[in-house]
Every structure is written in structure tokens, then in C-alpha cells.
Design a protein around this motif. Structure first.
Motif, PDB file in Angstrom:
ATOM      1  N   LEU A  95       0.827  -1.215   0.000  1.00 14.19           N
ATOM      2  CA  LEU A  95       0.000   0.000   0.000  1.00 14.19           C
ATOM      3  C   LEU A  95       0.858   1.261   0.000  1.00 14.19           C
ATOM      4  CD1 LEU A  95      -2.927  -1.202   2.265  1.00 14.19           C
ATOM      5  CD2 LEU A  95      -2.906  -0.941  -0.221  1.00 14.19           C
ATOM      6  N   GLU A  96       2.031   1.167   0.601  1.00 13.42           N
ATOM      7  CA  GLU A  96       2.974   2.289   0.510  1.00 13.42           C
ATOM      8  C   GLU A  96       3.430   2.444  -0.945  1.00 13.42           C
ATOM      9  OE1 GLU A  96       6.140   2.036   3.347  1.00 13.42           O
ATOM     10  OE2 GLU A  96       6.873   4.045   2.850  1.00 13.42           O
ATOM     11  N   LEU A  97       3.599   1.302  -1.607  1.00 16.92           N
ATOM     12  CA  LEU A  97       3.952   1.314  -3.037  1.00 16.92           C
ATOM     13  C   LEU A  97       2.822   1.945  -3.857  1.00 16.92           C
ATOM     14  CD1 LEU A  97       5.665   0.366  -5.491  1.00 16.92           C
ATOM     15  CD2 LEU A  97       4.543  -1.863  -5.280  1.00 16.92           C
ATOM     16  N   PHE A  98       1.579   1.578  -3.565  1.00 17.05           N
ATOM     17  CA  PHE A  98       0.432   2.197  -4.250  1.00 17.05           C
ATOM     18  C   PHE A  98       0.487   3.719  -4.079  1.00 17.05           C
ATOM     19  CE2 PHE A  98      -3.376  -0.811  -5.169  1.00 17.05           C
ATOM     20  CZ  PHE A  98      -2.530  -1.748  -5.735  1.00 17.05           C
ATOM     21  N   ALA A  99       0.736   4.149  -2.843  1.00 18.89           N
ATOM     22  CA  ALA A  99       0.795   5.595  -2.583  1.00 18.89           C
ATOM     23  C   ALA A  99       1.924   6.227  -3.396  1.00 18.89           C
ATOM     24  CB  ALA A  99       0.974   5.849  -1.087  1.00 18.89           C
ATOM     25  N   ALA A 100       3.063   5.541  -3.454  1.00 21.89           N
ATOM     26  CA  ALA A 100       4.216   6.076  -4.201  1.00 21.89           C
ATOM     27  C   ALA A 100       3.911   6.176  -5.697  1.00 21.89           C
ATOM     28  CB  ALA A 100       5.442   5.196  -3.966  1.00 21.89           C
ATOM     29  N   LEU A 101       3.037   5.308  -6.193  1.00 23.59           N
ATOM     30  CA  LEU A 101       2.700   5.323  -7.619  1.00 23.59           C
ATOM     31  C   LEU A 101       1.481   6.207  -7.900  1.00 23.59           C
ATOM     32  CD1 LEU A 101       3.363   1.555  -8.483  1.00 23.59           C
ATOM     33  CD2 LEU A 101       4.801   3.504  -9.049  1.00 23.59           C
ATOM     34  N   GLU A 146       2.127  10.674  12.858  1.00 28.17           N
ATOM     35  CA  GLU A 146       1.243  10.238  11.765  1.00 28.17           C
ATOM     36  C   GLU A 146       0.501   8.956  12.100  1.00 28.17           C
ATOM     37  OE1 GLU A 146       4.373  10.450   9.135  1.00 28.17           O
ATOM     38  OE2 GLU A 146       3.625  12.198   8.040  1.00 28.17           O
ATOM     39  N   ARG A 147       0.938   8.290  13.197  1.00 27.84           N
ATOM     40  CA  ARG A 147       0.234   7.057  13.584  1.00 27.84           C
ATOM     41  C   ARG A 147      -1.142   7.339  14.194  1.00 27.84           C
ATOM     42  NH1 ARG A 147       4.322   5.593  18.542  1.00 27.84           N
ATOM     43  NH2 ARG A 147       4.871   7.771  18.756  1.00 27.84           N
ATOM     44  N   PHE A 148      -1.371   8.564  14.628  1.00 29.93           N
ATOM     45  CA  PHE A 148      -2.644   8.889  15.294  1.00 29.93           C
ATOM     46  C   PHE A 148      -3.699   9.252  14.252  1.00 29.93           C
ATOM     47  CE2 PHE A 148       0.671   9.991  18.491  1.00 29.93           C
ATOM     48  CZ  PHE A 148       0.386   8.963  19.381  1.00 29.93           C
ATOM     49  N   VAL A 149      -4.160   8.244  13.566  1.00 27.92           N
ATOM     50  CA  VAL A 149      -5.037   8.454  12.405  1.00 27.92           C
ATOM     51  C   VAL A 149      -6.501   8.456  12.861  1.00 27.92           C
ATOM     52  CG1 VAL A 149      -5.762   7.485  10.189  1.00 27.92           C
ATOM     53  CG2 VAL A 149      -3.380   7.246  10.926  1.00 27.92           C
ATOM     54  N   PRO A 150      -7.260   9.507  12.561  1.00 25.71           N
ATOM     55  CA  PRO A 150      -8.691   9.440  12.880  1.00 25.71           C
ATOM     56  C   PRO A 150      -9.367   8.435  11.964  1.00 25.71           C
ATOM     57  CG  PRO A 150      -8.207  11.464  11.662  1.00 25.71           C
ATOM     58  CD  PRO A 150      -6.894  10.769  11.892  1.00 25.71           C
ATOM     59  N   MET A 151     -10.312   7.700  12.498  1.00 26.90           N
ATOM     60  CA  MET A 151     -10.983   6.667  11.693  1.00 26.90           C
ATOM     61  C   MET A 151     -12.471   6.984  11.502  1.00 26.90           C
ATOM     62  SD  MET A 151      -8.647   4.528  10.729  1.00 26.90           S
ATOM     63  CE  MET A 151      -9.503   3.047  10.249  1.00 26.90           C
ATOM     64  N   ARG A 217      -3.451   5.916   6.812  1.00 27.56           N
ATOM     65  CA  ARG A 217      -2.159   6.472   7.254  1.00 27.56           C
ATOM     66  C   ARG A 217      -1.436   7.171   6.083  1.00 27.56           C
ATOM     67  NH1 ARG A 217       2.155   7.969   6.802  1.00 27.56           N
ATOM     68  NH2 ARG A 217       4.110   7.474   7.826  1.00 27.56           N
ATOM     69  N   PHE A 218      -1.623   6.604   4.882  1.00 29.18           N
ATOM     70  CA  PHE A 218      -0.980   7.198   3.708  1.00 29.18           C
ATOM     71  C   PHE A 218      -1.886   8.201   2.994  1.00 29.18           C
ATOM     72  CE2 PHE A 218       1.725   3.396   4.200  1.00 29.18           C
ATOM     73  CZ  PHE A 218       2.931   4.064   4.341  1.00 29.18           C
ATOM     74  N   GLY A 219      -3.006   8.543   3.641  1.00 28.16           N
ATOM     75  CA  GLY A 219      -3.838   9.633   3.129  1.00 28.16           C
ATOM     76  C   GLY A 219      -4.792   9.251   2.013  1.00 28.16           C
ATOM     77  N   MET A 220      -4.969   7.945   1.786  1.00 28.16           N
ATOM     78  CA  MET A 220      -5.879   7.544   0.705  1.00 28.16           C
ATOM     79  C   MET A 220      -7.333   7.600   1.158  1.00 28.16           C
ATOM     80  SD  MET A 220      -4.022   4.141  -0.755  1.00 28.16           S
ATOM     81  CE  MET A 220      -2.248   3.989  -0.603  1.00 28.16           C
ATOM     82  N   GLU A 221      -8.221   7.879   0.192  1.00 27.28           N
ATOM     83  CA  GLU A 221      -9.651   7.674   0.405  1.00 27.28           C
ATOM     84  C   GLU A 221      -9.890   6.179   0.226  1.00 27.28           C
ATOM     85  OE1 GLU A 221     -11.992   9.894   1.219  1.00 27.28           O
ATOM     86  OE2 GLU A 221     -10.406  11.391   1.371  1.00 27.28           O
ATOM     87  N   THR A 222     -10.687   5.585   1.096  1.00 30.25           N
ATOM     88  CA  THR A 222     -10.862   4.131   1.016  1.00 30.25           C
ATOM     89  C   THR A 222     -12.336   3.738   0.995  1.00 30.25           C
ATOM     90  OG1 THR A 222     -10.586   4.106   3.422  1.00 30.25           O
ATOM     91  CG2 THR A 222      -8.687   3.451   2.127  1.00 30.25           C
ATOM     92  N   ALA A 223     -12.593   2.654   0.288  1.00 30.48           N
ATOM     93  CA  ALA A 223     -13.918   2.034   0.288  1.00 30.48           C
ATOM     94  C   ALA A 223     -13.714   0.531   0.198  1.00 30.48           C
ATOM     95  CB  ALA A 223     -14.746   2.529  -0.887  1.00 30.48           C
TER      96      ALA A 223
END
Ligand code: HPA
Length: 271
Positions: A95-101, A146-151, A217-223
Motif C-alpha cells: 500500500l505504501e507502493l500504491f501511494a508512491a505510484l 502520523e500514527r494517530f489516524v482518525p478513523m 495512514r498514507f492519506g488515501m480515500e478508502t472504500a
């Protein structure tokens, strides 16, 4: 350079150029969903430096890059689960790779058991929220704030609304529910399923949750969309099993394709 950076450089050299805004993770039995991708470049996980390999049957183990309805997209066909290694952060590097791409919208698919009699096997269910009471979290041990991610909005209202609109356009009945994470690999006991129901779950499953935490954590929108492969233990007399899970999921791969085709077509109006 970290592992994700090394892998990104490797993939750029393999022709994955430009920015892939959309990411898709395909669960057990769902590899046929990748046929959505036009002009695909397919790379086996084993060829990508540092990439974790899934040892679960029904998972293809391929990264596929291309276009879905004209939008640059990356697809992971096959994922790593906590129960394979005991590493709750097993999906961190991909997923870090996805963010990098360039991925900033991530769609996760999975199979799940249903705790809710109104959500029957064979149905697709959009995840509205999750429950994780396992004590496991892929950000444990992560340094920095950055670990304190609101969910609160982990399953974003915008993406869910687009998925629901896609379901309507595809004339599909897609439900919505709360996904409760269980570590597996055993299926739940009937008592655990009862507890899940009392706590507010509609679905139980062994993936999705660690991935959503990492992606946020990497700032993505998720579904996330789950295919209900069975009623969870105790709701009926059937014992859940991996063969049935894979079979039901692959039977519904076409439904996922229809849903995502409409989802991506709909993005044309807004992106
Ligand atoms: N429990 C957990 N995970 C699952 C199930 C289940 O009943 N079915 C498919 N994945």
C-alpha cells in the motif's frame, strides 16, 4: 531508499509510468475482476523486490497496471493476510507502493460471512464502518505523530455514495453494513458470531481492516465491498469452508465487474 521506493523504481522501469490514481485490491476467488483493466501490464509479486507473496489458494499474486474505463489504475490480484505470517502490517509495503505510484482512491474487495439474516450469501455489501477488537493494529510501533489516524470517515461517504449510485445504474441490489475483523485462519465460533451481532456487526472477515488503517495512514480515500460467501457460523447449519468461499466469490466476480464498471464510468462526471 525504502522497500516501497525500490519496488516503485523497479516498476517504473517495467513501464508503469505516470500516476495511477485508483487502486483495487482483489480478494480470494476474485481475480477475474482484473479483466476490467485495459492495456494491462502484469507483474508477478515474486518479481517485485520486497513484495510480500500470498500463500492462500485462490489468490493470483499479480500486480496489474492499466486503465479502467479510461482511468489509470493499479490492481493487486491477491493480498496478504495477518493469518499467513502473524504480521498485521503485511500489507504495508504494497500500500505504501500504491501511494508512491499515485494512488489516492483505494477500493478493497473481500469475501465475508454475514451475521445479518437480511444480507444473504451471494450479495455484495458496501462496508460502512468496521470494528476491530483484536488488539492488533498495523500502526503499532510506527514512530511519529502520523500514527494517530482518525478513523471517523475511514469508509468515505463520497466513495460509498458513488458505489451506491453504480449499483443502481447496474440494477444490482447492494447492501451496506459494518465489517468486524477476525484474525483467522479459523472461522468464528457461533458464540463469537453472536457477540459480533450484539456489537453491531453485519459482516465478519479476515482482511480489509488492516489495509484500511494503513491506507488512511498514507492519506488515501478508502472504500470496501465484500461478497457474502456464507452465513457466519451458527446462523445456519452449514459449516463455513475455504472451498465454498472461493467458489461463491468467483461466481460473483462478474457482479463486481459490473459494479466497478459503473463506478469508474461515473467518475467521468466528477474527476
Ligand atoms: N468468517 C470470516 N471470514 C470469512 C467468512 C466467515 O464466515 N466467510 C468468508 N470470509
Amino acid at each position: 531508499m525504502d522497500n516501497a521506493g525500490i519496488a516503485a523504481t523497479y516498476l517504473r522501469d517495467r513501464g508503469l509510468t505516470g500516476s495511477f490514481r485508483h487502486g483495487l485490491v482483489l480478494g480470494s476467488g476474485l481475480s477475474a475482476v482484473a479483466e476490467l483493466v485495459k492495456d494491462p501490464i502484469t507483474v508477478a509479486y515474486r518479481d517485485i523486490p520486497g513484495f510480500p507473496r500470498s500463500n492462500v489458494t485462490g489468490h493470483a499474486g499479480q500486480l496489474i497496471a492499466g486503465r479502467i474505463e479510461g482511468f489509470p489504475a493499479l490492481v493487486m490480484s491477491g493480498r496478504s493476510h495477518y493469518y499467513e505470517s502473524g504480521n498485521i502490517a503485511a500489507m504495508r509495503m504494497p500500500l505504501e507502493l500504491f501511494a508512491a505510484l499515485g494512488v489516492d482512491n483505494l477500493l478493497l474487495t473481500s469475501s465475508a460471512g454475514s451475521v445479518n439474516r437480511d444480507i444473504a450469501p451471494g450479495q455484495l455489501c458496501i462496508v460502512r464502518d468496521h470494528i476491530n477488537m483484536t488488539g492488533l493494529n498495523p500502526l503499532i510501533g510506527e514512530p511519529g505523530d502520523e500514527r494517530f489516524v482518525p478513523m471517523n470517515a475511514a469508509y468515505g461517504a463520497k466513495l460509498r455514495a458513488r458505489l451506491k449510485r453504480a449499483a443502481t445504474e447496474a440494477s444490482m441490489r447492494v447492501s451496506e453494513g459494518v465489517y468486524m475483523f477476525f484474525p483467522g485462519p479459523t472461522f468464528e465460533t457461533p458464540a463469537e458470531v453472536k457477540a459480533a451481532k450484539v456489537l453491531g456487526a453485519d459482516l465478519v472477515g479476515m482482511s480489509v481492516v488492516p489495509e484500511v488503517v494503513i491506507a488512511r495512514r498514507f492519506g488515501m480515500e478508502t472504500a470496501a465491498v465484500s461478497v457474502v460467501t456464507n452465513y457466519a457460523a451458527g446462523l445456519d447449519a452449514v459449516f463455513p469452508g475455504h472451498e465454498e468461499t472461493k467458489r461463491m466469490a468467483s461466481d460473483r466476480a462478474l457482479a463486481f465487474r459490473r459494479l466497478f464498471t459503473h463506478f469508474f464510468k461515473g467518475l467521468g462526471d466528477v474527476m
